[in-house]
Design a protein around this motif. Structure first.
Motif: not given
Lengths: 390, 546
Positions: A251-252, B78-81, B94-98, B382-396
């Motif tokens: 990353g860096y 990068h300091r997230h995840g 991790g995060f938006t550009v892992p 947004g980051a791909f790690i949020f696909y499950p959140w999108v699935i919940k929006l679609l199913m619920d």
């Protein structure tokens, strides 16, 4: 990669075409290397710096040794692995004059031993990289310059001496789609604190006071006026490649610390100058770069007071004082691989002749396997996550 | 675990084979799904668990010169995840550009096993391959940017369609690409002068061709080469109010051709200006519903941090001016451009909230799930790690209603989302996350669990909280090997590159080498990529010319 190009048929001339020069960030890939009997006899199309790099690659070769005494490569690798496996806060540094897969292995080794890993960007273009992190950059590949640029400003750089073929291949006399007349289609301006040989190829020279660049730059909001691009004249060997692979793996782009088992970035703390000036590291591995020869005395002094390993094709200030010296085949001449041009374009480097010594990649791979086995009680085979082309 | 195993007791969702929740045994041998094996060396008890093929992402930005530029210029991201090293597992961020290793692990942890890198300048493809080699576990392919390629523009200007065809085949063959990508056709060439195209019939400077001509030429080329995937299009006018008119006009212009409309959410906007910004999802969905030649992925917006990375230089400049965030631009010789701007989508910002709603409207209004793929245009929406959140929006529907209370109130008046009651079923989710994208890609061994398929399998614990369910698979198998168990990675392995071998349509003309070297800055011979440089790879043959 394009290995095994070397030809050993007796006295027969072999011309290897499309060879990429490992010397500077212009990364010319049109060299023709003439090989007779496994030896380089001539190099066409290269600048004087590139030609010298090939023609004199056999001069000043390093020899394998431990604490000044001759040793075999195997013994050196064993000794290097012992130093690195024991170190608590080591440094891996250099890495510009080598190829991508060696750089990959150096990062993997840094991760394994929890090292700080830094490269020559740290003492060169680090401020440019940090400026990009702060505000960004509007840039382009050199072919855009060749095809379109009608105004070139060489600012605080001297390509006539440092990047000799930049002007003819990309920026001054180069002929492209919208610049069919080359130099006649361009205005070239040189801005510097003093005239240099580059000034001679410029239509105008603007002399600025030392340290006044910021004020002058700030006055120019160039992109409001027309399409302006800005490109750092990255220099040494494959320094851009090291920044690239370090960035995609951690990353860096430089100054990375692995002591917690994951990458952290903090220039001023994990950068080579600070680690040495603060006497923080307890062992160092210098790959394809001369730290002692280029650093201020205070930093060099600390390097000499700790176990120091040098992996390099040639003798240097660093190999002279290193605890362990491991000579290698020079990347781009006697070892194949990949290098990046200053504009982040990757090019294959060919192996044009053989070397009695292993490549940087092979040495690092073997050290990695040894350290891994010392640390994990394993069998010394590369770890399953080991990447690259073995 | 040996080379064969069976999965027993699981509720299987394999829509490509018409299996919708039946309890069924799955047999695996040597990395493939088989009819049965007599003495499997391992058994996975999937009783009360849900079994699906591994996920397939049809559009993501995970590896390229552009993505790496984004990593390098966003240390704050990068300091997230953080991912620490473990035996057999490399460290990363991790995060938006892992980082690359992290990308492989994070997709795997979400049950995805195949991803397509969506934008690659030809001269940078060698770089992309190096990153993909370092992206573990996943099988990967890459699309090659061609919509602003000056050779193609030049051939088009001269009306030489056969040359376009040969050139495209040469590019894909030389670079080991998967398909044809267009980004703002014509507009990125204009950006080299700081300009853009306004519509399909604007002329591109010097080359004198229009986006419409480029679109039709590449769609025709794609069909005549019989490539497995339709042209993959980031249409003109992305992100701009009232761009839905261009979107409709584009789809209409390409009737008669297969077409994949990428991240269509970003192309479904109404309003004369930002003040009047509103949804035109219904109009776009209606067109897609009545035109079976089109597939799409949504480019759903998720709230929070994003990194916008596109080859669409002029759009990125606009976003830089709008957001006042930092800006990275890299114009690429002969081929394309690239722009990067960090961005934060906010629930209370009416434009962002409406963008979020438009994505969901499109998911819910397009009736045929086989033609819709889940994407966030990672990391643009947004980051791909949020696909499950999108699935919940679609199913619920209830969860959507909760979100509607939180986001800017203009979503209630300016979109149809509050009136949409549809909830996706598990089978429909299996379609938009695996079976559909695999079919749209022409990947016959991906996205299903029939005999002969690659044994890429994800097993989930049933949970009424669909985000939890899809975020934490119990098992993931890649090529029949368990790589994730009880939610933890248990080992890494190399994934492979999937690349298309186009049919032989003739060599490039002898003078091409000279032209190439006149306008590029590298030797012609140094441009193609040796297949041997990519250690793990699988060639996908092109089909018959259509």
């Amino acid at each position: 990669m394009a290995e095994g190009v070397a030809v050993k048929e007796a006295k027969e001339l072999t011309v290897v075409k499309g060879v990429t020069c490992p010397f500077c960030g212009v990364t010319c890939d049109d060299l023709e290397v003439h090989v007779v009997d496994g030896k380089i006899k001539d190099v066409k199309n290269a600048c004087v710096l590139g030609k010298d790099t090939f023609m004199h690659h056999l001069e000043g070769w390093a020899t394998p040794r431990i604490k000044g005494k001759p040793a075999t490569i195997d013994e050196c690798i064993e000794a290097a692995a012992e130093i690195l496996a024991k170190a608590k806060y080591p440094l891996i540094y250099g890495l510009d004059s080598t190829e991508l897969n060696a750089q990959r292995k150096a990062i993997e080794l840094a991760e394994l031993i929890g090292a700080n890993i830094d490269h020559t960007s740290s003492v060169c273009h680090a401020p440019s990289l940090q400026a990009v992190q702060t505000v960004g950059i509007s840039s382009c590949t050199v072919g855009e310059v060749k095809n379109r640029a009608d105004l070139i400003i060489f600012w605080g750089c001297n390509p006539a001496e440092a990047h000799p073929r930049h002007p003819s291949r990309y920026s001054v006399t180069a002929k492209g789609l919208f610049t069919p007349k080359g130099k006649k289609d361009r205005m070239v301006i040189n801005v510097d604190v003093r005239p240099t040989p580059t000034t001679r190829m410029a239509d105008a020279f603007i002399q600025v006071k030392p340290n006044s660049d910021y004020e002058v730059f700030s006055a120019l909001e160039l992109n409001r006026f027309t399409k302006f691009q800005c490109a750092p004249m990255r220099g040494h060997g494959n320094v851009v490649g090291m920044a690239q692979v370090l960035t995609w793996q951690t990353g860096y782009p430089f100054a990375v610390n692995m002591s917690r088992g994951y990458p952290r970035f903090n220039p001023g703390e994990y950068s080579v100058a600070d680690l040495l000036a603060h006497r923080e590291v307890d062992a160092a591995l210098i790959v394809a770069g001369d730290a002692i020869g280029n650093f201020p005395a205070k930093m060099a002094e600390h390097l000499q007071s700790i176990p120091l390993i040098a992996i390099d094709p040639k003798e240097s200030g660093t190999t002279k004082v290193a605890t362990v010296v491991i000579p290698t085949a020079q990347a781009g001449i006697a070892a194949g691989g990949m290098a990046y041009r200053m504009d982040h374009i990757p090019l294959v480097m060919k192996k044009v002749v053989d070397s009695p010594y292993p490549s940087d990649r092979e040495v690092l791979e073997r050290i990695l396997a040894k350290v891994s086995s010392m640390k994990n009680g394993g069998n010394g085979a590369p770890s399953p996550a080991s990447k690259g082309r073995g | 675990m040996g080379s064969s195993l069976k999965i027993v007791g699981g509720e299987v969702y394999d829509p490509a084979n018409g299996i919708n929740g039946a309890v069924k045994e799955i047999y695996v041998q040597d990395g493939k799904i088989v009819e049965a094996c007599r003495e499997p060396s391992g058994v996975i008890d999937a009783t009360n668990l849900v079994v699906m093929p591994g996920g397939v992402d049809i559009h993501t930005h995970i590896a390229s010169s552009a993505v790496n530029a984004a990593r390098g210029f966003r240390p704050e991201d990068h300091r997230h995840g953080l991912i620490a090293k473990k035996p057999g597992i490399r460290s990363g961020v991790g995060f938006t550009v892992p980082s690359t290793f992290a990308t492989g692990y994070l997709y795997t942890k979400m049950g995805y096993t195949t991803v397509m890198e969506a934008a690659n300048a030809p001269i940078g493809v060698r770089h992309t391959h190096e990153e993909l080699i370092d992206t573990p576990i996943l099988d990967k392919g890459l699309y090659i940017l061609m919509g602003n390629n000056e050779f193609i523009l030049k051939y088009l200007k001269a009306g030489e369609m056969e040359k376009v065809k040969r050139y495209v085949a040469w590019l894909i063959r030389s670079l080991k690409g998967y398909g044809i990508k267009l980004v703002n056709p014509g507009g990125v060439e204009q950006w080299k002068y700081g300009k853009d195209v306004e519509g399909l019939d604007d002329k591109v400077y010097y080359f004198d061709v229009t986006p419409r001509q480029i679109l039709k030429a590449l769609a025709w080329t794609n069909e005549s080469l019989g490539l497995p995937h339709p042209i993959h299009l980031h249409a003109n006018r992305l992100g701009i109010p009232n761009n839905y008119l261009t979107t409709l006009e584009t789809m209409h212009a390409l009737e008669g051709f297969r077409l994949h409309m990428a991240h269509i959410q970003f192309h479904s906007y109404g309003g004369e200006n930002w003040g009047g910004f509103c949804s035109k999802a219904a109009e776009v969905a209606e067109y897609i519903n009545t035109h079976p030649h089109i597939t799409t992925d949504i480019g759903q917006v998720v709230f929070g941090d994003a990194t916008t990375i596109t080859a669409d230089g002029p759009w990125q400049y606009r976003l830089y001016k709008l957001s006042k965030n930092k800006w990275y631009n890299q114009d690429v010789e002969v081929e394309t451009g690239c722009g990067i701007v960090p961005y934060v989508y906010r629930e209370k910002n009416y434009v962002n909230a409406i963008q979020w709603a438009i994505g969901l409207e499109l998911f819910l209004l397009i009736q045929d799930p086989w033609r819709v793929s889940l994407s966030t245009d990672h990391p643009n929406g947004g980051a791909f790690i949020f696909y499950p959140w999108v699935i919940k929006l679609l199913m619920d529907k209830e969860f959507r209603s909760e979100m509607l209370k939180r986001v800017h109130k203009r979503v209630l008046s300016d979109t149809t989302l509050p009136n949409l009651d549809r909830e996706y079923t598990l089978s429909e989710i299996a379609i938009i996350t695996r079976a559909g994208p695999a079919r749209a890609l022409g990947l016959t061994r991906k996205g299903h669990l029939g005999v002969g398929a690659d044994a890429d399998i994800t097993i989930y614990l049933k949970d009424s909280d669909r985000e939890q369910m899809f975020e934490h698979p119990i098992y993931v198998l890649k090529d029949g090997v368990v790589v994730l168990r009880e939610g933890e990675l248990v080992g890494s392995r190399d994934g492979k590159l999937l690349f298309v071998v186009p049919p032989d349509v003739g060599e490039m003309d002898p003078e091409f080498k000279t032209e190439f070297e006149n306008f590029y800055t590298i030797e012609y011979e140094n441009f193609p990529i040796d297949a041997e440089d990519i250690p793990n790879r699988e060639a996908i043959p092109a089909g018959a010319s259509r």
